[in-house]
Scaffold this motif. Structure first.
Motif, short mmCIF file in Angstrom:
data_model
loop_
_atom_site.label_atom_id
_atom_site.label_comp_id
_atom_site.label_asym_id
_atom_site.label_seq_id
_atom_site.Cartn_x
_atom_site.Cartn_y
_atom_site.Cartn_z
N THR A 406 -2.46 -0.31 -7.13
CA THR A 406 -1.01 -0.34 -7.61
C THR A 406 -0.17 0.05 -6.40
O THR A 406 0.84 -0.57 -6.06
N ALA A 407 -0.69 1.43 -6.04
CA ALA A 407 0.43 2.16 -5.19
C ALA A 407 0.34 1.30 -4.03
O ALA A 407 1.35 1.20 -3.06
N ALA A 408 -0.78 0.83 -3.34
CA ALA A 408 -1.02 0.04 -2.42
C ALA A 408 0.06 -1.39 -2.19
O ALA A 408 0.58 -1.43 -1.50
N ALA A 409 -0.01 -1.97 -3.44
CA ALA A 409 0.93 -3.16 -3.93
C ALA A 409 2.43 -2.76 -3.45
O ALA A 409 2.86 -3.42 -2.88
N ILE A 410 2.62 -1.82 -4.10
CA ILE A 410 4.20 -1.43 -4.04
C ILE A 410 4.50 -1.15 -2.53
O ILE A 410 5.48 -1.43 -1.96
#
Length: 481
Positions: A406-410
């Motif tokens: 999720t952090a990477a996607a953001i």
């Protein structure tokens, strides 16, 4: 009062506060402040390197400017392992499973060594090709290549020390890494002029001397860090018997850490891709871009530090079954960082010229143009500084919960889908101002995405402590060294 007593009065270790109960503000502050200081030490080291090489030759200064993106890229490619180890140690510590935390730390250190040796070998082999693609001139290329070859050979020490910092942070100890970093930076800064200029009995090694000083100081810091962890008297303990490679555990580290690698590498690549757009403009614009990004790197130090603190607090509270407390910590951090960075941004907005002027030489013909362009860059981006704090706080909490994807996607959406396309299109229509606007727009959009995604609550399912690794761990009595 002695030095150690003064340090103890300013900073508190994990034995003096509980991350999983009681108040939230003070533990987050005590966790984050040493990280801020550690980052400042790293900044001081970078400035010292730049200063001494600038005294040595202009080509050497240009060479280290070309080498830095490659160093950043190599470290980013391996950072997923350290993030995964830190998250696992934090969650096991919060759950009260100290043996599992030790096993996670030991396995992380093993695979970090393997990964850094592999990345160092790749870096050493392809350093010339990479620097050539980056556009290093014939006068700069040999210097940058010599520097990077030494750094590549010593990458295991640099990355190993970064993993030590991450594992200790996962346990909740950010003071010990700060002290070790301080000693490493002092040694590095002291060695630089001796090895670069050949003071005393040392030969004059130029830029390669700076690389040797960096590798040697990091190797010594890693040795101290390993001694601390093997003794187990401060922070998380590692055990030699637990360091035998466990491929099942490697898959687990990869599952958690790969998205963090994507995030870090994406940030590194985005800055390099923006350079291709900036390079289409005259030199004063390129210089203004460089100055602006350096200012950002200093301004955002508190945000990075608090995000690391939130990562640890989230990890330990998720492991302890206290997701509400983790959410309160993330919300407090987001609100605090938004307020703090907004005030800083307002100050930068009001007086950008003196800030830019500090980086411009008096004898530079285009100095006035650089100050004008750089000031416009800072003014456009400054009023959105607070939104960076929001993004950092919530992505730090995602990582602590094990939701590294999720952090990477953001990060990918903010930098790759919003910032880069806006910069590419707008630069062609309104000039360099379009690049500056891409920073402001992406800062706001990134914060909105992080906040909205966090409110969905999917991060609450990120408990990694019930995976049944216990059977792979020998009893504590059988592994005492």
């Amino acid at each position: 009062m002695g030095i150690r007593s003064r340090i103890d009065a300013l900073f508190k270790g994990p034995e003096e506060f509980d991350l999983t109960s009681g108040g939230i503000g003070k533990p987050l502050f005590y966790l984050s402040m040493p990280i801020v200081v550690t980052n400042l030490f790293q900044t001081a080291y970078n400035l010292a390197d730049t200063f001494w090489l600038g005294q040595y030759s202009t080509d050497a200064l240009a060479a280290i400017s070309f080498a830095f993106p490659m160093v950043f890229l190599l470290i980013s490619l391996g950072m997923g392992i350290s993030v995964a180890g830190s998250v696992l140690v934090a969650q096991y510590t919060g759950a009260g499973k100290s043996r599992e935390a030790e096993y996670a730390a030991s396995q992380t250190m093993t695979f970090a060594a393997v990964a850094s040796l592999a990345l160092g070998a790749v870096g050493y082999r392809f350093v010339g090709e990479f620097l050539g693609i980056m556009g290093a001139s014939t006068s700069v290329l040999p210097l940058a290549s010599g520097y990077m070859e030494i750094i590549s050979l010593g990458l295991v020490f640099m990355f190993g020390f970064a993993v030590f910092v991450a594992l200790m942070r996962g346990y909740g100890d950010t003071v010990t890494p700060m002290l070790v970093m301080f000693g490493s930076v002092v040694l590095n800064v002291a060695l630089d002029p001796f090895l670069i200029f050949g003071w005393g009995p040392f030969p004059a090694l130029g830029i390669e001397g700076a690389a040797i000083a960096t590798v040697f100081s990091r190797a010594l810091a890693l040795a101290v860090g390993l001694a601390v962890m093997f003794r187990g008297t401060r922070g998380v303990r590692i055990r030699l018997a637990d360091m035998t490679p466990d491929l099942d555990y490697l898959r687990r580290l990869a599952r958690i850490g790969f998205p963090a690698t994507v995030e870090g590498t994406g940030r590194a690549l985005s800055m390099n891709l923006l350079l291709f757009i900036v390079a289409l403009f005259p030199d004063p614009v390129v210089a203004a871009y460089g100055i602006g990004t350096r200012v950002f790197s200093v301004v955002f130090l508190p945000a990075i530090a608090v995000a690391r603190g939130v990562e640890t607090m989230t990890g330990q509270n998720v492991g302890a079954g206290e997701p509400d407390r983790a959410e309160r910590a993330a919300d407090l951090a987001a609100a605090t960082l938004f307020g703090l960075l907004s005030v800083v941004g307002l100050l930068v907005f009001l007086v950008p010229e003196p800030i830019v002027s500090a980086f411009v030489g008096a004898d530079q013909a285009a100095a006035d143009r650089v100050v004008a362009v750089g000031s416009r860059f800072l003014r456009i981006a400054a009023l959105t500084f607070g939104f960076i704090g929001i993004t950092r706080a919530y992505t730090g909490s995602f990582r602590g919960a094990g939701k590294t994807l999720t952090a990477a996607a953001i990060s990918v959406v903010t930098l790759g889908v919003v910032r880069f396309p806006i910069a590419w299109v707008a630069a062609g229509r309104i000039g360099e101002t379009g690049i500056w606007l891409s920073f402001a727009v992406s800062n706001v959009v990134g914060a909105a995405i992080a906040y909205a995604w966090y409110r969905r609550g999917t991060w609450r399912t990120g408990d990694l402590t019930g995976s049944g690794v216990d059977g792979a761990i020998a009893s504590p009595e059988s592994t005492d060294d």
